[in-house]
Design a protein around this motif. Structure first.
Motif, PDB file in Angstrom:
ATOM      1  N   ASP A 134      13.947  16.126 -37.637  1.00  0.00           N
ATOM      2  CA  ASP A 134      14.888  17.240 -37.491  1.00  0.00           C
ATOM      3  C   ASP A 134      16.206  16.972 -38.224  1.00  0.00           C
ATOM      4  N   ARG A 135      16.232  15.958 -39.080  1.00  0.00           N
ATOM      5  CA  ARG A 135      17.442  15.652 -39.860  1.00  0.00           C
ATOM      6  C   ARG A 135      17.071  15.530 -41.335  1.00  0.00           C
ATOM      7  N   LYS A 136      18.085  15.518 -42.177  1.00  0.00           N
ATOM      8  CA  LYS A 136      17.832  15.179 -43.581  1.00  0.00           C
ATOM      9  C   LYS A 136      17.822  13.654 -43.668  1.00  0.00           C
ATOM     10  N   ASN A 137      16.769  13.119 -44.256  1.00  0.00           N
ATOM     11  CA  ASN A 137      16.624  11.665 -44.360  1.00  0.00           C
ATOM     12  C   ASN A 137      17.060  11.208 -45.743  1.00  0.00           C
ATOM     13  N   LEU A 138      18.110  10.379 -45.786  1.00  0.00           N
ATOM     14  CA  LEU A 138      18.621   9.875 -47.072  1.00  0.00           C
ATOM     15  C   LEU A 138      18.044   8.485 -47.291  1.00  0.00           C
ATOM     16  N   HIS A 139      16.984   8.410 -48.079  1.00  0.00           N
ATOM     17  CA  HIS A 139      16.299   7.132 -48.288  1.00  0.00           C
ATOM     18  C   HIS A 139      16.968   6.403 -49.448  1.00  0.00           C
ATOM     19  N   LEU A 140      17.660   5.303 -49.156  1.00  0.00           N
ATOM     20  CA  LEU A 140      18.239   4.496 -50.250  1.00  0.00           C
ATOM     21  C   LEU A 140      17.198   3.467 -50.659  1.00  0.00           C
ATOM     22  N   GLU A 141      16.648   3.674 -51.834  1.00  0.00           N
ATOM     23  CA  GLU A 141      15.534   2.830 -52.308  1.00  0.00           C
ATOM     24  C   GLU A 141      16.053   2.005 -53.492  1.00  0.00           C
ATOM     25  N   PHE A 142      15.851   0.697 -53.429  1.00  0.00           N
ATOM     26  CA  PHE A 142      16.352  -0.186 -54.499  1.00  0.00           C
ATOM     27  C   PHE A 142      15.185  -0.782 -55.279  1.00  0.00           C
ATOM     28  N   TYR A 143      15.517  -1.446 -56.371  1.00  0.00           N
ATOM     29  CA  TYR A 143      14.521  -2.156 -57.197  1.00  0.00           C
ATOM     30  C   TYR A 143      13.393  -1.217 -57.632  1.00  0.00           C
ATOM     31  N   ALA A 144      13.743  -0.046 -58.125  1.00  0.00           N
ATOM     32  CA  ALA A 144      12.727   0.917 -58.540  1.00  0.00           C
ATOM     33  C   ALA A 144      13.218   1.645 -59.795  1.00  0.00           C
ATOM     34  N   ALA A 145      12.515   1.444 -60.917  1.00  0.00           N
ATOM     35  CA  ALA A 145      12.900   2.101 -62.176  1.00  0.00           C
ATOM     36  C   ALA A 145      11.956   3.278 -62.417  1.00  0.00           C
TER      37      ALA A 145
ATOM     38  N   ALA B  80      24.051  13.474 -53.188  1.00  0.00           N
ATOM     39  CA  ALA B  80      23.303  13.355 -51.925  1.00  0.00           C
ATOM     40  C   ALA B  80      24.121  13.924 -50.770  1.00  0.00           C
ATOM     41  N   ARG B  81      25.410  13.578 -50.736  1.00  0.00           N
ATOM     42  CA  ARG B  81      26.256  14.005 -49.611  1.00  0.00           C
ATOM     43  C   ARG B  81      26.447  15.526 -49.597  1.00  0.00           C
ATOM     44  N   VAL B  82      26.667  16.093 -50.798  1.00  0.00           N
ATOM     45  CA  VAL B  82      26.871  17.546 -50.863  1.00  0.00           C
ATOM     46  C   VAL B  82      25.594  18.273 -50.423  1.00  0.00           C
ATOM     47  N   LEU B  83      24.425  17.692 -50.756  1.00  0.00           N
ATOM     48  CA  LEU B  83      23.163  18.299 -50.326  1.00  0.00           C
ATOM     49  C   LEU B  83      22.955  18.152 -48.820  1.00  0.00           C
ATOM     50  N   ALA B  84      23.520  17.087 -48.236  1.00  0.00           N
ATOM     51  CA  ALA B  84      23.195  16.750 -46.850  1.00  0.00           C
ATOM     52  C   ALA B  84      24.184  17.301 -45.829  1.00  0.00           C
ATOM     53  N   LYS B  85      25.386  17.625 -46.277  1.00  0.00           N
ATOM     54  CA  LYS B  85      26.397  18.054 -45.299  1.00  0.00           C
ATOM     55  C   LYS B  85      26.091  19.441 -44.750  1.00  0.00           C
TER      56      LYS B  85
ATOM     57  N   LEU C  57      27.979   8.264 -46.083  1.00  0.00           N
ATOM     58  CA  LEU C  57      26.577   8.627 -45.812  1.00  0.00           C
ATOM     59  C   LEU C  57      26.159   8.222 -44.399  1.00  0.00           C
ATOM     60  N   GLY C  58      26.892   7.287 -43.829  1.00  0.00           N
ATOM     61  CA  GLY C  58      26.569   6.843 -42.469  1.00  0.00           C
ATOM     62  C   GLY C  58      27.214   7.701 -41.388  1.00  0.00           C
TER      63      GLY C  58
END
Ligand code: NAP
Length: 437
Positions: A261-272, A161-166, A213-214
């Motif tokens: 206007d930014r890349k949104n990094l959605h941290l989604e939990f409890y999802a298989a 995620a970070r390499v894609l977002a930087k 990521l923050g």
């Protein structure tokens, strides 16, 4: 009983951290002579091909491995593939002891419908691609997409995620492959989903990684407050420090709102993940909402879909089985008893225990295997290094030595413009050209 002056010749297959720490532990004892045999022309395994290109400080550990390589009783032999150039059986016949330090280079499969659609790219391939691994340099992932889903809550998922977002400026001190930088930095991706099947307290990523990521220039980390467990002060106190820190960091992301206007990094939990959607190519992914019962992940029967055009499963790795060597298919590593597979055959690192732990975990593994070899090996007429050299000569194979590698390293550093530390080669011709200089 072995006489002290009799040398024990050991072949270590694989030159990543597991191989090097084992070599270091063995070579301290001058009764041992070690050959580190590597299929690539370059040493250091995952340090070169797996550690994120913007985590240069982690790569400093190679200085320690270099010291081991330069010892009189250690040799590095690159470009020798066991199972191709020479067989494992031949190596076992030549050396007193053989250590498999071959890592876990294969992606685990999601095991859901649609997992083979175009656009599903395992982390071994994608990480190898952006790290100039010769096997993956021609992957050519199409990142001309708006939405990407990363499956898994480990550090590899966060790295991807970070390499894609930087931004390019944030990667300027990295050794990201130039072709990957070009593809990544012109990608119009806006939404990056990082999806865990369990919750924030069960995530395997570590605070340093999630904290990064923050702090991204052009990307924003988003967490739904409803997915944050609400704990009392007493409950927080008993959490492991790293888990508590993860929780605090994830909580600090909850006030963030998505930005166009930014890349949104959605941290989604409890999802298989249950199905990859689309015709031939990925068009989305269906998840089942989960809940935890006694730490087990249970489906709730509630489903939702995320639209995305690429899926990166970052769900762990397995070793490549080798002919005739007992292998645990479920765990994805070689069957062994405390590092011993068979008479004169040992295993260390991820190939021994699966893909867990830090780089340093391999150090104790290496020492343990070295102690076992010392205790169990009886010197008996083996041709050792001289035998391998003769065999390679007969086959017309010239290995890459450590001094050859130093020439490659110098050429890669020369090709870089500071503060980029190196431009890694990935074409065989480039490696050989550097060696011949
Ligand atoms: P990992 O830490 O084992 O994480 C794998 C993730 O995938 C877990 O969240 C796991 O969930 C999930 N998962 C597994 N199977 C799944 C499935 N079928 N569907 C959905 N999710 C699934 O593995 P990794 O991220 O590949 O890392 C490997 C090792 O390298 C780790 O020890 C890691 O710490 C290390 N590493 C360290 C760094 C660093 O220090 N910067 C960077 C990269 C890697 P469950 O927990 O529910 O099983």
């Amino acid at each position: 009983m072995r006489k002290p002056q009799e040398q024990i010749e050991v072949a270590i297959i694989g030159s990543g951290p597991a191989g090097y720490y084992t070599a270091e532990a063995l070579a301290k004892n001058l009764n041992f002579k070690v050959d580190i045999i590597e299929k690539l022309p370059t040493p250091y395994g995952l340090i070169r091909g797996g550690v994120a290109p913007d985590h240069q400080s982690i790569k400093e550990v190679c200085r320690r491995y270099e010291k081991t390589s330069l010892l009189d009783n250690v040799r590095f032999l690159g470009g020798i593939e066991v199972g191709n150039t020479v067989s494992l059986q031949e190596i076992r016949e030549l050396y007193h002891a053989v250590v498999l330090a071959v890592g876990a280079p294969i992606d685990r499969e999601l095991g859901i419908p649609g997992q083979n659609k175009k656009g599903v790219i395992g982390s071994a391939a994608f990480v190898g691609w952006y790290n100039s691994h010769p096997k993956f340099s021609n992957l050519q992932p199409s990142l001309d997409v708006k939405s990407i889903a990363i499956i898994g809550n480990g550090n590899v998922a966060v790295d991807v995620a970070r390499v894609l977002a930087k931004t390019p400026a944030e990667m300027i001190e990295s050794d990201l492959a130039p072709y990957a930088a070009e593809t990544i930095h012109k990608s119009p991706v806006i939404d990056i989903w990082i999806v865990g099947r369990r919750g924030p307290l069960e995530a395997k990523f570590t605070p340093k990684e999630i904290g990064e990521l923050g702090r991204l220039t052009n990307a924003i980390a988003l967490v739904n407050d409803k997915q944050i467990p609400k704990l009392t002060i007493a409950e927080r106190k008993v959490l492991e420090p790293a888990v508590r820190k993860n929780l605090e960091l994830l909580e600090s992301f909850t006030p963030h709102l998505p930005k166009s206007d930014r890349k949104n990094l959605h941290l989604e939990f409890y999802a298989a993940p249950v199905e990859i959607l689309g015709k031939d190519r990925v068009e989305g992914i269906r998840f089942e909402r989960t809940k935890l019962v006694n730490n087990a992940c249970i489906g709730t029967g509630e489903y939702f879909e995320v639209s995305c055009q690429i899926v990166f499963p970052c769900i762990g790795y397995k070793s490549q089985p080798m002919d005739g060597i007992p292998f645990d298919e479920k765990k994805g590593h070689f069957i062994n008893s405390e590092g011993v597979i068979d008479e004169n055959l040992y295993v260390t690192g991820w190939a021994r225990r699966g893909p867990t732990g830090t780089i340093g975990t391999n150090r104790s593994d290496g020492q343990e295997v070295a102690d076992k070899i010392y205790k169990l090996t009886k010197a008996s007429g083996r041709a050792g290094a001289a035998g391998l050299d003769a065999l390679l000569k007969k086959r017309g194979v010239v290995p890459i030595t450590f001094s050859d590698w130093k020439k490659i390293e110098a050429a890669e550093q020369k090709a870089a413009v500071s503060p980029c530390p190196r431009v890694k080669f990935y074409h065989m011709e480039d490696f050989f050209r550097a060696v011949q200089k």
